[in-house]
Motif scaffolding. Sequence first.
Motif, PDB file in Angstrom:
ATOM      1  N   UNK A 173       0.825  -1.207   0.000  1.00 54.78           N
ATOM      2  CA  UNK A 173       0.000   0.000   0.000  1.00 54.78           C
ATOM      3  C   UNK A 173       0.862   1.263   0.000  1.00 54.78           C
ATOM      4  N   UNK A 174       2.153   1.108  -0.365  1.00 53.53           N
ATOM      5  CA  UNK A 174       2.990   2.292  -0.451  1.00 53.53           C
ATOM      6  C   UNK A 174       4.174   2.226   0.499  1.00 53.53           C
ATOM      7  N   UNK A 175       4.983   3.286   0.498  1.00 46.01           N
ATOM      8  CA  UNK A 175       6.167   3.339   1.338  1.00 46.01           C
ATOM      9  C   UNK A 175       5.779   3.519   2.803  1.00 46.01           C
ATOM     10  N   UNK A 176       6.672   3.075   3.698  1.00 47.93           N
ATOM     11  CA  UNK A 176       6.324   2.996   5.117  1.00 47.93           C
ATOM     12  C   UNK A 176       7.257   3.829   5.974  1.00 47.93           C
ATOM     13  N   UNK A 177       6.868   3.986   7.238  1.00 47.57           N
ATOM     14  CA  UNK A 177       7.691   4.571   8.283  1.00 47.57           C
ATOM     15  C   UNK A 177       7.964   3.489   9.322  1.00 47.57           C
ATOM     16  N   UNK A 178       9.256   3.361   9.734  1.00 50.13           N
ATOM     17  CA  UNK A 178       9.611   2.374  10.747  1.00 50.13           C
ATOM     18  C   UNK A 178      10.027   3.074  12.030  1.00 50.13           C
ATOM     19  N   UNK A 179       9.709   2.448  13.153  1.00 55.50           N
ATOM     20  CA  UNK A 179      10.050   2.994  14.468  1.00 55.50           C
ATOM     21  C   UNK A 179      11.077   2.085  15.142  1.00 55.50           C
ATOM     22  N   UNK A 180      12.144   2.711  15.666  1.00 61.37           N
ATOM     23  CA  UNK A 180      13.176   1.992  16.411  1.00 61.37           C
ATOM     24  C   UNK A 180      13.202   2.564  17.831  1.00 61.37           C
ATOM     25  N   UNK A 181      13.027   1.706  18.812  1.00 62.03           N
ATOM     26  CA  UNK A 181      12.999   2.159  20.210  1.00 62.03           C
ATOM     27  C   UNK A 181      14.300   1.781  20.897  1.00 62.03           C
ATOM     28  N   UNK A 182      14.846   2.731  21.688  1.00 63.00           N
ATOM     29  CA  UNK A 182      16.108   2.516  22.383  1.00 63.00           C
ATOM     30  C   UNK A 182      16.001   3.002  23.826  1.00 63.00           C
ATOM     31  N   UNK A 183      16.933   2.531  24.641  1.00 63.08           N
ATOM     32  CA  UNK A 183      17.223   3.160  25.928  1.00 63.08           C
ATOM     33  C   UNK A 183      18.611   3.755  25.825  1.00 63.08           C
ATOM     34  N   UNK A 184      18.733   5.029  26.194  1.00 66.88           N
ATOM     35  CA  UNK A 184      20.013   5.730  26.115  1.00 66.88           C
ATOM     36  C   UNK A 184      20.246   6.441  27.440  1.00 66.88           C
ATOM     37  N   UNK A 185      21.300   6.014  28.160  1.00 68.54           N
ATOM     38  CA  UNK A 185      21.607   6.579  29.482  1.00 68.54           C
ATOM     39  C   UNK A 185      20.406   6.516  30.418  1.00 68.54           C
ATOM     40  N   UNK A 186      19.662   5.405  30.346  1.00 62.49           N
ATOM     41  CA  UNK A 186      18.534   5.205  31.245  1.00 62.49           C
ATOM     42  C   UNK A 186      17.253   5.863  30.812  1.00 62.49           C
ATOM     43  N   UNK A 187      17.256   6.556  29.681  1.00 64.72           N
ATOM     44  CA  UNK A 187      16.061   7.246  29.200  1.00 64.72           C
ATOM     45  C   UNK A 187      15.586   6.608  27.888  1.00 64.72           C
ATOM     46  N   UNK A 188      14.291   6.537  27.732  1.00 61.67           N
ATOM     47  CA  UNK A 188      13.731   6.025  26.491  1.00 61.67           C
ATOM     48  C   UNK A 188      13.932   7.001  25.345  1.00 61.67           C
ATOM     49  N   UNK A 189      14.140   6.476  24.156  1.00 60.13           N
ATOM     50  CA  UNK A 189      14.335   7.319  22.972  1.00 60.13           C
ATOM     51  C   UNK A 189      13.799   6.584  21.751  1.00 60.13           C
ATOM     52  N   UNK A 190      13.372   7.364  20.768  1.00 54.16           N
ATOM     53  CA  UNK A 190      12.774   6.791  19.567  1.00 54.16           C
ATOM     54  C   UNK A 190      13.430   7.383  18.323  1.00 54.16           C
TER      55      UNK A 190
END
Length: 672
Positions: free
Chosen positions: A502-519
């Motif tokens: 259905x077309x091009x997509x967006x991907x999400x990568x989730x991380x923890x960096x120095x104890x804080x969540x990041x995307x």
Amino acid sequence: MFKKILIANRGEIACRVAATARRLGVRTVAVYSDADAQANHVRACDEAVALGGNAPKESYLRWERILEAARATGAEAIHPGYGFLSENEDFARACAEAGLVFIGPPPSAIQAMGLKAESKRLMEKAGVPLVPGYHGADQDPALLQREADRIGYPVLIKASAGGGGKGMRIVEKSQDFAAALASCQREAINSFGDDAVLIEKYVQRPRHIEIQVFGDTQGHYVHLFERDCSVQRRHQKVLEEAPAPGMPPALRQRMGQAAVDAARAVDYVGAGTVEFIVEQTGGYDAPEAMTFYFMEMNTRLQVEHPVTEAITGLDLVEWQLRVANGEPLPLAQDDLRIHGHAIEARICAENPDKGFLPATGPLTVYRKPAAAAFARADVRIDDGVREGGEISPYYDSMIAKLIVHGDTREQALARLDAALAQVQIVGVATNVQFLRGVLATESFSKARLDTALIERERAQLFDRDPLGLPLLAAGVVARQLADEAAQAAGGPFGRADGWRGLGLATRTFAFDFNGQGATALLRYGPGAARHLSVGEGESQVAGDLAWTLLHDGRLSLDFAGRREVLAVHRHQDQWHVFGQAGAGRIDAVDRLAHAGDTQAEGGRLTAPMPGKVVSFAVKAGDTVSKGQPLAVMEAMKMEHTIAAPADGTVAELLFAPGDQVTEGAELLRLAA
């Protein structure tokens, strides 16, 4: 020359001795513990004999087994390396009684210099300057307290039989003396089998400068100039260099002569190091005002001997073998010269951000500087490990020594930083980035050296983040996409360009960096275009993402106007990224897996590293306050105190003194 020697040690020093022996045509015998059955030093030698056990007292300190191994293999001499039995006069004497040559000084010299208090009395007779202090035999705690009060605080408590920073405590005020003394004695008895201590004035703004000496059986002595070992943590050396920056020639001559006088006073034979504490009474920029005091003599080869080899062009292990074989010293004092500048960095398995707690685990990735990047004599690595090996809790935390040489100190500094930038280690925490941070400080780069340098530069050293989340995340995303592309089987479902039905997509990568969540959000554009955004709000960094996979597996990355060459390795759920500017780590997060994980740690107190429980300072039912010492653990020959994180009551002790525990094991419970 000997035909065969046994090396009564392990790790990098055993490999180091074996290399020189091989060059001289001398066969070698290794000994090893159960933990070291597959170790590099076993492979480096011509023969190997198992000692059994894991801990040093079960293996490398069992000298009767080592003597049996030497007799069984036909070895003529034993090289003790450093640590373990290298400064044990009973072992040296037993070697002689067994008809074996001990490649080191005579037992009488080891005994005279092994007890710090006795050595200081000898040095006083020889006219070598001493730090004010108490070096007496009476070890009554009340007397030691009175002597410390007399000397004036701060004072330094030192194990009389010690070395390597073990059994040493700085005491700032009288009321802290008794607890520090007990801890120092406990560590001393565990490390050296002797809890005697001495008390000294703690010199302000001190430099730690040592002189390499050599003596032979014909009564000849030389010094091979000095090394500066002032950069220390936990009283253990981190960086060493030769010659000492800012050393006036006249002071070098006086210190060298004092070191030779010290060696001559005990009829020394072989390699030794006379250590001095240097007081900078006129400040960092007034070397002419420096005053030196004898501290101790190490009756063995030192960890940092390669910097002396680099500036003199000599092989000190070869000198040891020749002197032990009865030959005279190869050179006289007037024949020795200093060439350029050398610096050594100790790469250790430890976490600088957690008080340098030692680390254990597998060396999943262990990459060293590429030889092609340096001239042959510019960089040297002494190690006893390999990729796929293990850092065990039984021995010290050093992984390798990285030594560089240059025409000037500035050139050596640049070469050391460039070489450290190429070191990649995954599987255990290391101090590599911390070492690069020390090199970058104004204090070190301008040679404003003293043993408090690390504490003085704490703000810069422990807040250093040269890569940061955006570049780390970009490297991880690019590495993951490159791996996916390599694994693609072809066809539309194997494409890695974001194509969807259905077309091009967006991907999400989730991380923890120095104890804080990041995307990180990756948006696919037409063709191969990709746009990456990392973080949120004002801190967000976004831009086009492109990379090229290089032949050596690294990524040439372009992101948000920045171009970097990165090496990216995954270990379990951790991504490790290495670049020229530095290195960092982020943790991959499966948000679904963590969605229901809300259990708090509560009042649990866990072991910060694998090791042995030495003692508990409390019992069940005791009321404690925040910061109060609760337990003492020992790991890699060092003690670590566990303190209360908050006020509370001890509900239960879960282990007993002497128990071995793993990292994260719950030691005791506190109730609010």
